[in-house]
Structure formats: C-alpha cells, structure tokens
Design a protein around this motif. Sequence first.
Motif, PDB file in Angstrom:
ATOM      1  N   GLU A 181       5.970 -14.987  13.676  1.00  0.00           N
ATOM      2  CA  GLU A 181       6.079 -15.067  12.212  1.00  0.00           C
ATOM      3  C   GLU A 181       5.166 -14.060  11.521  1.00  0.00           C
ATOM      4  O   GLU A 181       5.358 -13.751  10.340  1.00  0.00           O
ATOM      5  CB  GLU A 181       5.692 -16.486  11.738  1.00  0.00           C
ATOM      6  N   VAL A 182       4.162 -13.551  12.248  1.00  0.00           N
ATOM      7  CA  VAL A 182       3.133 -12.718  11.610  1.00  0.00           C
ATOM      8  C   VAL A 182       3.675 -11.414  11.022  1.00  0.00           C
ATOM      9  O   VAL A 182       3.349 -11.076   9.876  1.00  0.00           O
ATOM     10  CB  VAL A 182       1.954 -12.452  12.579  1.00  0.00           C
ATOM     11  N   PRO A 183       4.518 -10.635  11.747  1.00  0.00           N
ATOM     12  CA  PRO A 183       5.031  -9.405  11.128  1.00  0.00           C
ATOM     13  C   PRO A 183       5.756  -9.647   9.801  1.00  0.00           C
ATOM     14  O   PRO A 183       5.598  -8.875   8.848  1.00  0.00           O
ATOM     15  CB  PRO A 183       5.993  -8.853  12.194  1.00  0.00           C
ATOM     16  N   THR A 184       6.517 -10.741   9.725  1.00  0.00           N
ATOM     17  CA  THR A 184       7.222 -11.072   8.480  1.00  0.00           C
ATOM     18  C   THR A 184       6.222 -11.400   7.374  1.00  0.00           C
ATOM     19  O   THR A 184       6.394 -10.993   6.217  1.00  0.00           O
ATOM     20  CB  THR A 184       8.171 -12.267   8.692  1.00  0.00           C
ATOM     21  N   THR A 185       5.154 -12.117   7.733  1.00  0.00           N
ATOM     22  CA  THR A 185       4.111 -12.460   6.759  1.00  0.00           C
ATOM     23  C   THR A 185       3.446 -11.198   6.225  1.00  0.00           C
ATOM     24  O   THR A 185       3.158 -11.088   5.027  1.00  0.00           O
ATOM     25  CB  THR A 185       3.051 -13.370   7.422  1.00  0.00           C
ATOM     26  N   ILE A 186       3.208 -10.230   7.120  1.00  0.00           N
ATOM     27  CA  ILE A 186       2.607  -8.955   6.705  1.00  0.00           C
ATOM     28  C   ILE A 186       3.554  -8.212   5.760  1.00  0.00           C
ATOM     29  O   ILE A 186       3.133  -7.669   4.739  1.00  0.00           O
ATOM     30  CB  ILE A 186       2.244  -8.096   7.935  1.00  0.00           C
ATOM     31  N   ASP A 187       4.843  -8.181   6.114  1.00  0.00           N
ATOM     32  CA  ASP A 187       5.853  -7.548   5.245  1.00  0.00           C
ATOM     33  C   ASP A 187       5.794  -8.143   3.829  1.00  0.00           C
ATOM     34  O   ASP A 187       5.787  -7.420   2.828  1.00  0.00           O
ATOM     35  CB  ASP A 187       7.270  -7.771   5.789  1.00  0.00           C
ATOM     36  N   GLN A 188       5.781  -9.470   3.787  1.00  0.00           N
ATOM     37  CA  GLN A 188       5.801 -10.177   2.501  1.00  0.00           C
ATOM     38  C   GLN A 188       4.537  -9.882   1.698  1.00  0.00           C
ATOM     39  O   GLN A 188       4.590  -9.714   0.475  1.00  0.00           O
ATOM     40  CB  GLN A 188       5.954 -11.684   2.731  1.00  0.00           C
ATOM     41  N   ARG A 189       3.410  -9.795   2.397  1.00  0.00           N
ATOM     42  CA  ARG A 189       2.131  -9.502   1.728  1.00  0.00           C
ATOM     43  C   ARG A 189       2.158  -8.103   1.117  1.00  0.00           C
ATOM     44  O   ARG A 189       1.765  -7.908  -0.029  1.00  0.00           O
ATOM     45  CB  ARG A 189       0.991  -9.632   2.746  1.00  0.00           C
ATOM     46  N   LEU A 190       2.629  -7.135   1.889  1.00  0.00           N
ATOM     47  CA  LEU A 190       2.674  -5.762   1.396  1.00  0.00           C
ATOM     48  C   LEU A 190       3.620  -5.650   0.202  1.00  0.00           C
ATOM     49  O   LEU A 190       3.311  -4.980  -0.795  1.00  0.00           O
ATOM     50  CB  LEU A 190       3.113  -4.812   2.517  1.00  0.00           C
ATOM     51  N   PHE A 191       4.777  -6.302   0.292  1.00  0.00           N
ATOM     52  CA  PHE A 191       5.748  -6.256  -0.804  1.00  0.00           C
ATOM     53  C   PHE A 191       5.146  -6.876  -2.068  1.00  0.00           C
ATOM     54  O   PHE A 191       5.258  -6.309  -3.165  1.00  0.00           O
ATOM     55  CB  PHE A 191       7.022  -6.996  -0.407  1.00  0.00           C
ATOM     56  N   ALA A 192       4.490  -8.038  -1.919  1.00  0.00           N
ATOM     57  CA  ALA A 192       3.916  -8.741  -3.074  1.00  0.00           C
ATOM     58  C   ALA A 192       2.807  -7.917  -3.725  1.00  0.00           C
ATOM     59  O   ALA A 192       2.751  -7.789  -4.961  1.00  0.00           O
ATOM     60  CB  ALA A 192       3.380 -10.105  -2.635  1.00  0.00           C
ATOM     61  N   LEU A 193       1.921  -7.342  -2.898  1.00  0.00           N
ATOM     62  CA  LEU A 193       0.816  -6.558  -3.453  1.00  0.00           C
ATOM     63  C   LEU A 193       1.330  -5.251  -4.069  1.00  0.00           C
ATOM     64  O   LEU A 193       0.825  -4.815  -5.115  1.00  0.00           O
ATOM     65  CB  LEU A 193      -0.238  -6.284  -2.384  1.00  0.00           C
ATOM     66  N   GLY A 194       2.340  -4.665  -3.446  1.00  0.00           N
ATOM     67  CA  GLY A 194       2.935  -3.454  -4.004  1.00  0.00           C
ATOM     68  C   GLY A 194       3.545  -3.713  -5.370  1.00  0.00           C
ATOM     69  O   GLY A 194       3.422  -2.893  -6.304  1.00  0.00           O
ATOM     70  N   ARG A 195       4.175  -4.868  -5.500  1.00  0.00           N
ATOM     71  CA  ARG A 195       4.805  -5.230  -6.777  1.00  0.00           C
ATOM     72  C   ARG A 195       3.743  -5.395  -7.870  1.00  0.00           C
ATOM     73  O   ARG A 195       3.925  -4.912  -8.998  1.00  0.00           O
ATOM     74  CB  ARG A 195       5.590  -6.537  -6.605  1.00  0.00           C
ATOM     75  N   VAL A 196       2.621  -6.043  -7.523  1.00  0.00           N
ATOM     76  CA  VAL A 196       1.539  -6.237  -8.504  1.00  0.00           C
ATOM     77  C   VAL A 196       0.947  -4.884  -8.917  1.00  0.00           C
ATOM     78  O   VAL A 196       0.712  -4.632 -10.099  1.00  0.00           O
ATOM     79  CB  VAL A 196       0.434  -7.150  -7.920  1.00  0.00           C
TER      80      VAL A 196
END
Length: 202
Positions: A181-196
Amino acid sequence: MKVWLLAALVIALSGTTARAADPRYPDWPCTQAKVPEISLAAVWAGPPLDDVQNKWKDDARVSALVAKLAARKTPLDEAEKSVKEFLAASGSDKTANAKLLFAGLFDTLNAQRSQVMNGLERVSRKQREAADKIREETLQLHTLQGATPRDEAKVEALSNELIWKTRIFEDRTKVVRFVCEVPTTIDQRLFALGRVIQQEME
C-alpha cells in the motif's frame, strides 16, 4: 495446524503471489500494478520545473522542509499547513520557492517509492526461494514418515523446522501486503502536496 497443512498454505500463498505479478515485472508481489516512477505530468500542472532541477538541494530552508513534508510520520494536514505557511512568508519569491519545493518533493518521494518497490521485489525473491525450500522439505518429511523403520527423531526435527519456516513465510506475506500500500500512499501524498503548492501560487 499439521505440518502438511502449513506447507499447503505456503504453496497456495506463493502461487497467489506469482499470479498477481505483472509479467513485465516477475518479482513484483503486489496486486497493485507496478508503476516504476511517478509521472511529473500526473501530479504537477504548474509552471515548468526545468530551470530548478536539483537547485532545491542548495536552499537549506527548502531542503529541510522537503525532508519534513516527505516523511510519512508527518500527518498530511500538518504538511499542507507547513506548505501554506512557507509560501505565505515567501513574498516576491513565492513562485520560485513553490517550484523549488515541489521539485524537491517530486525527487524525494520518487526516490522513496523506488526504495520501497525494490525492497518488495527483494522480499518477493526470498519468498519464492523459501516456498521452494518448504516444498522440498515437505517431500523429505513424507519420505521419512513412510520409511520403515521410521526415525521419529528426524521426523520431529524436520516437522518443527517446517512449522518454523512456514510461520516466517506467513509473517512475511502479511508484511508484504501491508507494504504494497505504501507506493500508493506516497503517490497520494505527492499529489495532495502538489495541489496545495499550486493553489498557493495562484
């Protein structure tokens, strides 16, 4: 649980792992598709980052913030707040700092993903070897159990060894499922921070 049942469980689990793997990546143990790297276009719609490249490493404030934001122990809402505070204090340098910050996050989180994925594939190879060894020793145990006269000491020793090896295999399988699950969690983190970061630039 009887030894043969444990061994059968190992064979079933290793078979499931093998079927789940993408043919292009035979050592990939997860049901999630393997995406070797995050695409910049998938997580960033802001200005081009070509002019910043590795420059984020030369800025002590940015590199320290990148390390904090990339750490999974930092809650995402806290990370997003830190991004907003940093960019709000950037003044006329906001766009430049935003680009540096995202470039750092992109590099760092992609590297994290690669480490996790390489680790998963190493464990997958070990699991395959362990499953082969358990199959081999299960056959040896059947032979010992059917021998006349039967060497009870050898039967017990091999039975105990199989139980121990099978439990290790099971434990590793559970860990792999969690780490998948970790790679997906990293993807989601990068997307969320990029959006902010992009929202704060506007």
